[in-house]
Design a protein around this motif. Sequence first.
Motif, PDB file in Angstrom:
ATOM      1  N   GLU A  86     -82.496 -84.147  21.039  1.00  0.00           N
ATOM      2  CA  GLU A  86     -83.013 -83.204  20.104  1.00  0.00           C
ATOM      3  C   GLU A  86     -84.578 -82.982  20.268  1.00  0.00           C
ATOM      4  OE1 GLU A  86     -79.863 -85.148  18.444  1.00  0.00           O
ATOM      5  OE2 GLU A  86     -81.702 -86.378  18.842  1.00  0.00           O
ATOM      6  N   THR A  87     -85.081 -81.757  19.860  1.00  0.00           N
ATOM      7  CA  THR A  87     -86.227 -81.315  20.313  1.00  0.00           C
ATOM      8  C   THR A  87     -87.179 -81.440  18.953  1.00  0.00           C
ATOM      9  OG1 THR A  87     -85.566 -79.743  21.887  1.00  0.00           O
ATOM     10  CG2 THR A  87     -87.768 -79.413  21.258  1.00  0.00           C
ATOM     11  N   VAL A  88     -88.427 -82.057  19.042  1.00  0.00           N
ATOM     12  CA  VAL A  88     -89.367 -82.175  17.930  1.00  0.00           C
ATOM     13  C   VAL A  88     -90.592 -81.115  18.380  1.00  0.00           C
ATOM     14  CG1 VAL A  88     -90.898 -83.137  16.550  1.00  0.00           C
ATOM     15  CG2 VAL A  88     -88.869 -84.291  17.355  1.00  0.00           C
ATOM     16  N   ALA A  89     -90.643 -79.893  17.366  1.00  0.00           N
ATOM     17  CA  ALA A  89     -91.681 -78.806  17.895  1.00  0.00           C
ATOM     18  C   ALA A  89     -92.849 -78.703  16.979  1.00  0.00           C
ATOM     19  CB  ALA A  89     -90.960 -77.526  17.973  1.00  0.00           C
ATOM     20  N   VAL A  90     -93.944 -78.540  17.384  1.00  0.00           N
ATOM     21  CA  VAL A  90     -95.263 -78.361  16.583  1.00  0.00           C
ATOM     22  C   VAL A  90     -95.230 -76.925  16.799  1.00  0.00           C
ATOM     23  CG1 VAL A  90     -97.535 -78.720  16.216  1.00  0.00           C
ATOM     24  CG2 VAL A  90     -96.355 -80.849  17.147  1.00  0.00           C
ATOM     25  N   VAL A  91     -95.429 -76.311  15.591  1.00  0.00           N
ATOM     26  CA  VAL A  91     -95.398 -74.583  15.397  1.00  0.00           C
ATOM     27  C   VAL A  91     -96.459 -74.228  14.266  1.00  0.00           C
ATOM     28  CG1 VAL A  91     -93.878 -72.658  15.027  1.00  0.00           C
ATOM     29  CG2 VAL A  91     -92.757 -74.682  15.727  1.00  0.00           C
ATOM     30  N   ARG A  92     -96.842 -73.116  14.705  1.00  0.00           N
ATOM     31  CA  ARG A  92     -97.871 -72.356  14.031  1.00  0.00           C
ATOM     32  C   ARG A  92     -97.593 -71.085  14.191  1.00  0.00           C
ATOM     33  NH1 ARG A  92    -104.132 -73.386  16.223  1.00  0.00           N
ATOM     34  NH2 ARG A  92    -103.784 -71.802  17.836  1.00  0.00           N
ATOM     35  N   CYS A  93     -98.141 -69.892  13.311  1.00  0.00           N
ATOM     36  CA  CYS A  93     -98.404 -68.807  13.389  1.00  0.00           C
ATOM     37  C   CYS A  93     -99.193 -68.339  14.245  1.00  0.00           C
ATOM     38  CB  CYS A  93     -98.631 -68.124  11.778  1.00  0.00           C
ATOM     39  SG  CYS A  93     -97.298 -68.422  10.551  1.00  0.00           S
ATOM     40  N   LYS A  94     -98.802 -67.380  15.132  1.00  0.00           N
ATOM     41  CA  LYS A  94     -99.621 -66.902  15.984  1.00  0.00           C
ATOM     42  C   LYS A  94    -100.664 -66.156  15.321  1.00  0.00           C
ATOM     43  CE  LYS A  94     -97.668 -64.852  19.511  1.00  0.00           C
ATOM     44  NZ  LYS A  94     -98.002 -65.644  20.690  1.00  0.00           N
ATOM     45  N   ALA A  95    -101.960 -66.442  16.204  1.00  0.00           N
ATOM     46  CA  ALA A  95    -103.222 -65.964  15.318  1.00  0.00           C
ATOM     47  C   ALA A  95    -104.337 -65.677  16.554  1.00  0.00           C
ATOM     48  CB  ALA A  95    -103.776 -66.887  14.368  1.00  0.00           C
ATOM     49  N   GLU A  96    -104.872 -64.470  16.278  1.00  0.00           N
ATOM     50  CA  GLU A  96    -105.855 -63.887  17.041  1.00  0.00           C
ATOM     51  C   GLU A  96    -107.096 -64.814  16.988  1.00  0.00           C
ATOM     52  OE1 GLU A  96    -105.383 -61.697  19.495  1.00  0.00           O
ATOM     53  OE2 GLU A  96    -103.522 -61.345  18.726  1.00  0.00           O
ATOM     54  N   GLY A  98    -109.114 -68.394  14.558  1.00  0.00           N
ATOM     55  CA  GLY A  98    -109.000 -69.269  13.300  1.00  0.00           C
ATOM     56  C   GLY A  98    -107.959 -70.542  13.974  1.00  0.00           C
ATOM     57  N   THR A  99    -107.657 -71.256  12.841  1.00  0.00           N
ATOM     58  CA  THR A  99    -106.619 -72.422  12.951  1.00  0.00           C
ATOM     59  C   THR A  99    -105.629 -72.344  11.894  1.00  0.00           C
ATOM     60  OG1 THR A  99    -108.603 -73.528  13.896  1.00  0.00           O
ATOM     61  CG2 THR A  99    -106.576 -74.957  13.411  1.00  0.00           C
ATOM     62  N   PRO A 100    -104.678 -71.472  12.172  1.00  0.00           N
ATOM     63  CA  PRO A 100    -103.611 -71.393  10.959  1.00  0.00           C
ATOM     64  C   PRO A 100    -102.775 -73.041  10.855  1.00  0.00           C
ATOM     65  CG  PRO A 100    -102.845 -70.046  12.800  1.00  0.00           C
ATOM     66  CD  PRO A 100    -104.287 -70.556  13.211  1.00  0.00           C
ATOM     67  N   PRO A 101    -102.520 -73.231   9.861  1.00  0.00           N
ATOM     68  CA  PRO A 101    -101.806 -74.597   9.795  1.00  0.00           C
ATOM     69  C   PRO A 101    -100.472 -74.857  10.572  1.00  0.00           C
ATOM     70  CG  PRO A 101    -101.748 -73.243   7.383  1.00  0.00           C
ATOM     71  CD  PRO A 101    -102.473 -72.646   8.490  1.00  0.00           C
ATOM     72  N   LYS A 127     -97.010 -75.270   4.329  1.00  0.00           N
ATOM     73  CA  LYS A 127     -97.861 -75.346   3.092  1.00  0.00           C
ATOM     74  C   LYS A 127     -98.674 -76.512   2.631  1.00  0.00           C
ATOM     75  CE  LYS A 127     -94.163 -77.046   0.153  1.00  0.00           C
ATOM     76  NZ  LYS A 127     -93.141 -76.777  -0.848  1.00  0.00           N
ATOM     77  N   GLU A 128     -98.659 -77.444   3.696  1.00  0.00           N
ATOM     78  CA  GLU A 128     -99.524 -78.629   3.308  1.00  0.00           C
ATOM     79  C   GLU A 128    -100.933 -78.491   4.255  1.00  0.00           C
ATOM     80  OE1 GLU A 128     -97.250 -82.398   4.864  1.00  0.00           O
ATOM     81  OE2 GLU A 128     -95.602 -81.317   4.279  1.00  0.00           O
ATOM     82  N   ARG A 129    -101.069 -77.337   5.012  1.00  0.00           N
ATOM     83  CA  ARG A 129    -102.087 -76.670   5.414  1.00  0.00           C
ATOM     84  C   ARG A 129    -102.841 -78.018   6.380  1.00  0.00           C
ATOM     85  NH1 ARG A 129    -102.936 -72.285   4.354  1.00  0.00           N
ATOM     86  NH2 ARG A 129    -105.383 -72.320   4.799  1.00  0.00           N
ATOM     87  N   MET A 130    -102.062 -78.205   7.200  1.00  0.00           N
ATOM     88  CA  MET A 130    -102.636 -79.447   8.312  1.00  0.00           C
ATOM     89  C   MET A 130    -102.525 -78.875   9.606  1.00  0.00           C
ATOM     90  SD  MET A 130    -101.319 -83.073   6.738  1.00  0.00           S
ATOM     91  CE  MET A 130    -101.382 -83.398   4.966  1.00  0.00           C
ATOM     92  N   SER A 131    -103.611 -79.577  10.597  1.00  0.00           N
ATOM     93  CA  SER A 131    -103.262 -79.280  11.894  1.00  0.00           C
ATOM     94  C   SER A 131    -102.577 -80.543  12.682  1.00  0.00           C
ATOM     95  CB  SER A 131    -104.234 -78.936  12.672  1.00  0.00           C
ATOM     96  OG  SER A 131    -104.965 -77.687  12.058  1.00  0.00           O
ATOM     97  N   VAL A 132    -102.006 -80.617  13.884  1.00  0.00           N
ATOM     98  CA  VAL A 132    -101.339 -81.819  14.487  1.00  0.00           C
ATOM     99  C   VAL A 132    -101.916 -81.933  15.747  1.00  0.00           C
ATOM    100  CG1 VAL A 132     -99.152 -82.854  15.068  1.00  0.00           C
ATOM    101  CG2 VAL A 132     -99.274 -81.144  13.360  1.00  0.00           C
ATOM    102  N   LYS A 133    -102.467 -83.264  16.124  1.00  0.00           N
ATOM    103  CA  LYS A 133    -102.975 -83.361  17.549  1.00  0.00           C
ATOM    104  C   LYS A 133    -102.149 -84.828  17.709  1.00  0.00           C
ATOM    105  CE  LYS A 133    -107.241 -85.845  16.858  1.00  0.00           C
ATOM    106  NZ  LYS A 133    -108.570 -85.994  17.452  1.00  0.00           N
ATOM    107  N   ASP A 134    -102.320 -85.234  19.098  1.00  0.00           N
ATOM    108  CA  ASP A 134    -101.918 -86.525  19.627  1.00  0.00           C
ATOM    109  C   ASP A 134    -100.499 -86.636  19.380  1.00  0.00           C
ATOM    110  OD1 ASP A 134    -104.676 -86.842  20.526  1.00  0.00           O
ATOM    111  OD2 ASP A 134    -104.865 -87.901  18.484  1.00  0.00           O
ATOM    112  N   PHE A 135     -99.805 -85.458  19.699  1.00  0.00           N
ATOM    113  CA  PHE A 135     -98.009 -85.713  19.263  1.00  0.00           C
ATOM    114  C   PHE A 135     -97.427 -86.283  20.594  1.00  0.00           C
ATOM    115  CE2 PHE A 135     -94.239 -83.328  20.186  1.00  0.00           C
ATOM    116  CZ  PHE A 135     -93.664 -83.553  18.849  1.00  0.00           C
ATOM    117  N   THR A 136     -96.503 -87.398  20.235  1.00  0.00           N
ATOM    118  CA  THR A 136     -95.860 -87.902  21.139  1.00  0.00           C
ATOM    119  C   THR A 136     -94.408 -88.176  20.404  1.00  0.00           C
ATOM    120  OG1 THR A 136     -96.389 -90.069  20.540  1.00  0.00           O
ATOM    121  CG2 THR A 136     -97.668 -88.955  22.264  1.00  0.00           C
ATOM    122  N   THR A 137     -93.451 -88.026  21.274  1.00  0.00           N
ATOM    123  CA  THR A 137     -92.019 -88.500  20.915  1.00  0.00           C
ATOM    124  C   THR A 137     -91.594 -89.789  21.727  1.00  0.00           C
ATOM    125  OG1 THR A 137     -90.975 -87.069  22.296  1.00  0.00           O
ATOM    126  CG2 THR A 137     -91.289 -86.411  19.987  1.00  0.00           C
ATOM    127  N   GLY A 138     -90.626 -90.674  21.222  1.00  0.00           N
ATOM    128  CA  GLY A 138     -90.516 -92.089  21.903  1.00  0.00           C
ATOM    129  C   GLY A 138     -89.177 -92.137  21.556  1.00  0.00           C
TER     130      GLY A 138
END
Length: 187
Positions: A86-96, A98-101, A127-138
């Motif tokens: 399976e693939t886990v993807a961190v996605v956000r709206c494309k923006a010129e 700012g930092t969309p959630p 809609k939780e309006r968060m950003s994601v960093k340090d993302f890993t899967t195991g």
Amino acid sequence: MTQLPHTRTRTVHWLATTAALAAVLGASALLQPADATANPAESTARASGAPDPGAAHYPMDCGGASARTDVLDKGTADFDGDGLAETVAVVRCKAEGGTPPSAVFVLAHPAHKGAPPRIVATLVRQKERMSVKDFTTGAGTVSATLLGYSSPDVPRCCPDKQRKVKWEWKNGKFALTPAPVAGSVSV
């Protein structure tokens, strides 16, 4: 030097923010799509043959029919032990600017050939309006640091809250385990 009202933190602010974050994350971990079909497993996936996150259709509000999404990060693992990653993807709206959630989705192979990958779990909603960093899967886990805001007055460029979280594949769904809040005392 005078401090702005939103820069003074008090214990009640931290407790309210922690409670709100825990409620939102708990609710998002419990709500899974009805068509999720994975089974428990702890094996590591083969990266080849994993669903392509660029081919998926994400349920995000990006402000118009022509608006697109960006896949910021991805990881693969065989969460259900069926031999297919399976693939886990961190996605956000494309923006010129700012930092969309961000949102975090788990993708499985399509139901039929030629179809886009299926979203079988949503770990973080836009809609939780968060950003994601340090993302890993195991093997059976997804880990990340979620960045958020203590109030609407905090500039969207500069999240002032963060929490490490981990989702583990248990009993056919992802279970959220938040790390303790920095500075908190465990009992």
